[in-house]
Design a protein around this motif. Structure first.
Motif, PDB file in Angstrom:
ATOM      1  N   UNK A  19       0.837  -1.202   0.000  1.00  0.00           N
ATOM      2  CA  UNK A  19       0.000   0.000   0.000  1.00  0.00           C
ATOM      3  C   UNK A  19       0.875   1.256   0.000  1.00  0.00           C
ATOM      4  N   UNK A  20       1.980   1.220   0.734  1.00  0.00           N
ATOM      5  CA  UNK A  20       2.869   2.382   0.770  1.00  0.00           C
ATOM      6  C   UNK A  20       3.537   2.587  -0.582  1.00  0.00           C
ATOM      7  N   UNK A  21       3.931   1.493  -1.226  1.00  0.00           N
ATOM      8  CA  UNK A  21       4.499   1.585  -2.566  1.00  0.00           C
ATOM      9  C   UNK A  21       3.477   2.140  -3.559  1.00  0.00           C
ATOM     10  N   UNK A  22       2.224   1.707  -3.414  1.00  0.00           N
ATOM     11  CA  UNK A  22       1.138   2.232  -4.242  1.00  0.00           C
ATOM     12  C   UNK A  22       0.982   3.737  -4.025  1.00  0.00           C
ATOM     13  N   UNK A  23       0.989   4.156  -2.765  1.00  0.00           N
ATOM     14  CA  UNK A  23       0.761   5.572  -2.440  1.00  0.00           C
ATOM     15  C   UNK A  23       1.891   6.458  -2.946  1.00  0.00           C
ATOM     16  N   UNK A  24       3.148   6.044  -2.733  1.00  0.00           N
ATOM     17  CA  UNK A  24       4.264   6.880  -3.194  1.00  0.00           C
ATOM     18  C   UNK A  24       4.364   6.863  -4.718  1.00  0.00           C
ATOM     19  N   UNK A  25       3.997   5.738  -5.347  1.00  0.00           N
ATOM     20  CA  UNK A  25       3.922   5.691  -6.811  1.00  0.00           C
ATOM     21  C   UNK A  25       2.869   6.667  -7.325  1.00  0.00           C
ATOM     22  N   UNK A  26       1.715   6.669  -6.671  1.00  0.00           N
ATOM     23  CA  UNK A  26       0.626   7.555  -7.080  1.00  0.00           C
ATOM     24  C   UNK A  26       1.015   9.013  -6.904  1.00  0.00           C
ATOM     25  N   UNK A  27       1.704   9.312  -5.806  1.00  0.00           N
ATOM     26  CA  UNK A  27       2.173  10.680  -5.592  1.00  0.00           C
ATOM     27  C   UNK A  27       3.177  11.099  -6.652  1.00  0.00           C
ATOM     28  N   UNK A  28       4.106  10.204  -6.982  1.00  0.00           N
ATOM     29  CA  UNK A  28       5.063  10.494  -8.037  1.00  0.00           C
ATOM     30  C   UNK A  28       4.392  10.717  -9.371  1.00  0.00           C
ATOM     31  N   UNK A  29       3.373   9.900  -9.666  1.00  0.00           N
ATOM     32  CA  UNK A  29       2.634  10.046 -10.923  1.00  0.00           C
ATOM     33  C   UNK A  29       1.915  11.393 -10.981  1.00  0.00           C
ATOM     34  N   UNK A  30       1.332  11.815  -9.854  1.00  0.00           N
ATOM     35  CA  UNK A  30       0.625  13.105  -9.827  1.00  0.00           C
ATOM     36  C   UNK A  30       1.567  14.240 -10.203  1.00  0.00           C
ATOM     37  N   UNK A  31       2.801  14.167  -9.695  1.00  0.00           N
ATOM     38  CA  UNK A  31       3.769  15.215 -10.022  1.00  0.00           C
ATOM     39  C   UNK A  31       4.250  15.087 -11.461  1.00  0.00           C
ATOM     40  N   UNK A  32       4.552  13.868 -11.906  1.00  0.00           N
ATOM     41  CA  UNK A  32       5.010  13.664 -13.281  1.00  0.00           C
ATOM     42  C   UNK A  32       3.954  14.117 -14.291  1.00  0.00           C
ATOM     43  N   UNK A  33       2.682  13.890 -13.968  1.00  0.00           N
ATOM     44  CA  UNK A  33       1.613  14.274 -14.883  1.00  0.00           C
ATOM     45  C   UNK A  33       1.565  15.788 -15.064  1.00  0.00           C
TER      46      UNK A  33
END
Length: 252
Positions: free
Chosen positions: A182-196
């Motif tokens: 879940x933590x990997x999912x959350x930090x991945x999602x946060x990274x994606x939000x910034x990359x987008x």
């Protein structure tokens, strides 16, 4: 519709399935998908951001699979996951302004150290041990640091979460693996939000790869839950070592 040809898409889907399998057990799925995306013609920003798109499918599926078998309580992890999300956003934005060369130089040494820890430390199994940090302390120390790294660079983040849960929380290997997802999912999602915001993910290709990741993650988490530390430990050693060698190769 897709950003690549059909034949290249098939290659990416196969890579995503294998990455989902490996990542759900030991982390390191990006070791497979990022190089394949680069070979498919993506520039570095496109490769990293598309990897985040497809990665959230795999880590999310693995988290749900482990939770369904009672290995992790996702509701209790929700606040920690929120910290990981915002730290991942911060890390990804820092990637545009902070030079990462020094961090890249030290990363192979850290990964080799992780591989050696799981390979040679006696007694690492699926039994819990003494807790060194309480969950609230871990949530405001190790978790944001690893999540920010996940947004900043990414390779090995799953292994870093894993070793934090084993060494600091005292979790057994299988329980630690379940708690990383879940933590990997959350930090991945946060990274994606910034990359987008400043990058250019291949959305259609990323979603298609994500579906393949889901299938691989489902299979991998089932295998991990049936075999436990006997497969998690060696796979973690192998993926950490290969990732270290890959980073050294890139630097040379």
């Amino acid at each position: 519709m897709f950003e690549v040809t059909f034949h290249i898409l098939l290659l990416l889907l196969c890579a995503a399935f294998v990455a989902g399998f490996v990542d759900s057990i030991a982390g390191g799925g990006g070791l497979i998908t990022v190089p394949v995306l680069l070979l498919a013609g993506a520039n570095p920003v496109e490769a990293l951001s598309t990897n985040k798109v497809q990665g959230i499918f795999g880590s999310g599926t693995a988290a749900l699979s482990y939770a369904a078998r009672g290995h992790v309580d996702l509701r209790r992890q929700a606040r920690v996951a929120l910290i990981a999300f915002f730290a991942g956003v911060l890390g990804a934005f820092l990637a545009t302004v902070v030079p990462t060369d020094l961090l890249r130089l030290g990363l192979p040494v850290i990964l080799v150290g992780i591989a050696a820890f799981f390979a040679f430390k006696p007694g690492l199994d699926d039994l819990d041990r003494a807790e060194r940090l309480t969950p609230p302390v871990l949530a405001v120390t190790a978790v944001p640091l690893i999540a920010a790294y996940d947004g900043l660079l990414g390779p090995g983040a799953g292994a870093f979460y894993m070793i934090a849960f084993v060494t600091l929380s005292g979790y057994g290997v299988l329980k630690a693996t379940a708690h990383t997802k879940l933590l990997n999912f959350a930090s991945n999602l946060g990274g994606l939000a910034a990359f987008a915001a400043y990058g250019a993910p291949w959305w259609a290709t990323g979603v298609a790869m994500g579906l393949a990741q889901m299938a691989g993650a489902r299979v991998g988490s089932i295998v991990a839950m049936h075999i436990g530390a006997r497969i998690i430990k060696p796979l973690l050693v192998v993926t950490s070592t290969i990732l270290a060698l890959r980073l050294i190769w890139d630097m040379l």
